[in-house]
Design an enzyme around this catalytic site. Structure first.
Site, PDB file in Angstrom:
ATOM      1  N   LYS A  22      23.226 -12.443  31.122  1.00  0.00           N
ATOM      2  CA  LYS A  22      22.503 -11.419  30.353  1.00  0.00           C
ATOM      3  C   LYS A  22      23.461 -10.773  29.350  1.00  0.00           C
ATOM      4  O   LYS A  22      23.136 -10.627  28.168  1.00  0.00           O
ATOM      5  CB  LYS A  22      21.973 -10.349  31.299  1.00  0.00           C
ATOM      6  N   ASN A  23      24.662 -10.423  29.809  1.00  0.00           N
ATOM      7  CA  ASN A  23      25.562  -9.643  28.948  1.00  0.00           C
ATOM      8  C   ASN A  23      26.282 -10.471  27.887  1.00  0.00           C
ATOM      9  O   ASN A  23      26.943  -9.917  27.016  1.00  0.00           O
ATOM     10  CB  ASN A  23      26.563  -8.861  29.805  1.00  0.00           C
ATOM     11  N   ARG A  92      19.763   0.369  26.260  1.00  0.00           N
ATOM     12  CA  ARG A  92      20.788   0.950  25.412  1.00  0.00           C
ATOM     13  C   ARG A  92      21.610  -0.112  24.685  1.00  0.00           C
ATOM     14  O   ARG A  92      22.207   0.146  23.657  1.00  0.00           O
ATOM     15  CB  ARG A  92      21.686   1.870  26.205  1.00  0.00           C
ATOM     16  N   CYS A 116      22.150   6.906  30.720  1.00  0.00           N
ATOM     17  CA  CYS A 116      21.329   6.108  31.638  1.00  0.00           C
ATOM     18  C   CYS A 116      21.741   6.543  33.039  1.00  0.00           C
ATOM     19  O   CYS A 116      22.609   7.383  33.221  1.00  0.00           O
ATOM     20  CB  CYS A 116      21.534   4.625  31.394  1.00  0.00           C
ATOM     21  N   ARG A 121      27.236   7.113  28.867  1.00  0.00           N
ATOM     22  CA  ARG A 121      27.251   5.905  28.020  1.00  0.00           C
ATOM     23  C   ARG A 121      27.336   6.250  26.519  1.00  0.00           C
ATOM     24  O   ARG A 121      26.507   5.868  25.726  1.00  0.00           O
ATOM     25  CB  ARG A 121      26.027   5.030  28.279  1.00  0.00           C
ATOM     26  N   ILE A 123      28.432   6.344  22.484  1.00  0.00           N
ATOM     27  CA  ILE A 123      28.723   5.256  21.534  1.00  0.00           C
ATOM     28  C   ILE A 123      29.695   5.740  20.447  1.00  0.00           C
ATOM     29  O   ILE A 123      29.793   5.147  19.379  1.00  0.00           O
ATOM     30  CB  ILE A 123      27.424   4.730  20.879  1.00  0.00           C
ATOM     31  N   LEU A 125      32.818   5.487  20.110  1.00  0.00           N
ATOM     32  CA  LEU A 125      33.849   4.518  19.678  1.00  0.00           C
ATOM     33  C   LEU A 125      33.257   3.491  18.708  1.00  0.00           C
ATOM     34  O   LEU A 125      33.928   3.040  17.774  1.00  0.00           O
ATOM     35  CB  LEU A 125      34.472   3.830  20.891  1.00  0.00           C
ATOM     36  N   ASP A 307      30.452  -4.007  37.538  1.00  0.00           N
ATOM     37  CA  ASP A 307      29.106  -4.526  37.801  1.00  0.00           C
ATOM     38  C   ASP A 307      28.995  -5.217  39.163  1.00  0.00           C
ATOM     39  O   ASP A 307      27.897  -5.605  39.561  1.00  0.00           O
ATOM     40  CB  ASP A 307      28.673  -5.514  36.704  1.00  0.00           C
ATOM     41  N   LEU A 329      35.027   3.223  35.811  1.00  0.00           N
ATOM     42  CA  LEU A 329      34.437   3.120  34.478  1.00  0.00           C
ATOM     43  C   LEU A 329      33.292   4.075  34.224  1.00  0.00           C
ATOM     44  O   LEU A 329      33.156   4.622  33.139  1.00  0.00           O
ATOM     45  CB  LEU A 329      33.986   1.671  34.217  1.00  0.00           C
ATOM     46  N   ARG A 399      15.584  -6.317  35.070  1.00  0.00           N
ATOM     47  CA  ARG A 399      16.269  -6.243  33.768  1.00  0.00           C
ATOM     48  C   ARG A 399      17.371  -7.283  33.680  1.00  0.00           C
ATOM     49  O   ARG A 399      17.741  -7.714  32.597  1.00  0.00           O
ATOM     50  CB  ARG A 399      16.886  -4.852  33.568  1.00  0.00           C
TER      51      ARG A 399
END
Ligand code: EPZ
Length: 421
Positions: A22-23, A92, A116, A121, A123, A125, A307, A329, A399
């Site tokens: 997925k990623n 996202r 989330c 999370r 953004i 950066l 993950d 993280l 998802r």
């Protein structure tokens, strides 16, 4: 809405085919915005996030034609440059279209993704790097409004923190920029590596692929030709099924997997007593009857992946002794703990560290999924809990896992998908 009913499963047997990542798929789909040709992407997983991003591209005017596990994306018809809240709020990672749309069209509006379940999370950066490349960035009414009428300019970017989608976004922005962009402190995840490899093969010269310093030679606005390619295997899906094998003390083989992407995960399973037989695309786990406790700290690739934290926390409940799992993280990635505690797990949380006092006798009950990987941790616990476990709100699971219950049923798990009454 669906839920999963899982009954205690003494052991599994057989093989599980791993789907595309997925990623990796998400940035690769966003990358089609940089193409002048129709792009064929093979081995896409059948998961909601992929459908969401392809729907976003269609809303912008692209044409996406599916066959079984492939898609043909034509972005030549793309006219819109605004990614609206209704889609972005559901995923996202939609932020991944910001870099490529801005690079191609010189302007882009993307709804702020919002936090989330697992954390804020931000953004910042992503946006700071685009500003360094010459973009003007405004935040208005919940939207990022980015403009770069003369195109983006290559420059030296140093990420304050390692960011996976941040690196992907800037690599894609730099691909069409004028001049060279050096990205220091870049993410080294295999998903970022594949994006760089496909771009490099499409005429965007990239040096340092797989390292923390990427040098991207932009095409000065020239769109690129992208030959068809196949998405790499999903290392997190693979790691999840390895945990299923370990927790049920089963010998299981994963096919279409990539052992090279799972070094830190295999190492932790070995520390817990498992052994492996590996080939270039299969992983066979040989279980231990007595799982040993483990110490885990989640960090960026190639260290132990965040993950996989939830899945190992569930596994650690079946180890004899005290396991310590630190999440470095995300600030809120322990929501599976309270659900596991309701099943009888003896876990204490102290800040970002979970201490598991195993071996815990787990009892099946109704539990609620809170995020993607927490969902799979609850499934793993259900496999060894006494009685019946019903995992609710599995839209989180859908998802990112392709046919999880079918893959587990095929190796003997007592699991079925039912409709909430
Ligand atoms: C990617 O998210 C993955 N998602 C996540 O997988 C994964 O957990 C994460 O990387 C870490 O490996 C996709 O690839 C679609 P980050 P991403 O930017 O890119 C901070 C799953 O389960 N940060 O690498 O959003 C951030 O808060 C999902 O499949 C900033 O501060 O993660 C976090 O603490 C969950 N500012 C850290 O960096 C920024 O601008 C790493 O985040 C960006 C990030």
């Amino acid at each position: 809405m669906d839920y999963l009913k899982i009954k205690s499963t003494p052991s599994l047997s057989g093989t599980i085919k791993i789907s595309g990542a997925k990623n990796a798929s998400l940035p690769l789909i966003a990358m089609t915005i940089l193409a002048k040709n129709n792009v064929i992407i093979k081995n896409l997983p059948h998961v909601a996030d992929i459908r969401t991003l392809l729907k976003l591209l269609s809303n912008l005017g692209a044409v996406c034609e599916f066959t079984d596990d492939s898609v043909n994306v034509d972005t030549s018809t793309l006219t819109e440059t605004k990614a609206t809240y209704d889609i972005v709020k559901t995923m996202r990672a939609s932020i991944l279209v910001l870099g490529p749309i801005l690079a191609r069209f010189g302007h882009c509006e993307v709804s702020l993704p919002g936090g989330c379940a697992i954390g804020q999370r931000p953004i910042d950066l992503h946006l700071k790097a685009l500003e360094q490349m010459g973009a003007k960035i405004d935040i208005n009414a919940g939207y990022v409004q980015a403009t770069a009428p003369d195109g983006l300019k290559g420059c030296n970017i140093i990420f304050d923190k390692i960011t996976v989608t941040g690196t992907a976004n800037i690599v894609m922005a730099a691909a069409l920029a004028h001049g060279t962009t050096v990205i220091t402190n870049a993410a080294r995840e295999p998903e970022v590596v594949q994006l760089c490899e496909v771009l490099n093969a499409s005429g965007v010269k990239i040096e340092g692929i797989g390292s923390a310093i990427l040098t991207v030679h932009g095409t000065s606005g020239e769109l690129i030709n992208i030959d068809e390619f196949s998405v790499i295997p999903d290392r997190i899906e693979a790691g999840t099924y390895l945990c299923a094998a370990a927790i049920t003390k089963t010998e299981l083989t994963l096919t279409d997997a990539e052992p090279k992407h799972l070094g830190s995960v295999l190492a932790k399973l070995e520390e817990m007593g498992c052994t492996f037989t590996l080939t270039h695309d299969t992983i066979t786990l040989h279980p231990t009857q007595n799982l040993k406790p483990v110490k885990i700290v989640t960090q960026e690739y190639p260290a132990f992946p965040t993950d996989m934290q939830a899945q190992f926390l569930a596994l650690a409940t079946q180890a004899d002794g005290t396991s310590i799992i630190e999440e470095r993280l995300f600030e809120n990635r322990f929501m599976h703990v309270s659900e596991l505690q309701r099943m009888g797990a003896n876990i204490t949380l102290n800040g970002h560290t979970a201490t598991v006092s195993g071996k815990c006798k787990l009892s099946g009950t109704d539990v609620m999924a809170t995020d993607l990987r927490a969902s799979s941790a609850l499934v793993l616990a259900g496999l060894v809990a006494e009685g019946e476990t019903n995992v609710h709100r599995i839209y989180h699971l859908d998802r990112g896992y392709d046919s999880l219950e079918k893959k587990l049923q095929n190796v003997g798990a007592n699991i079925e998908r039912l409709k909430e009454k």
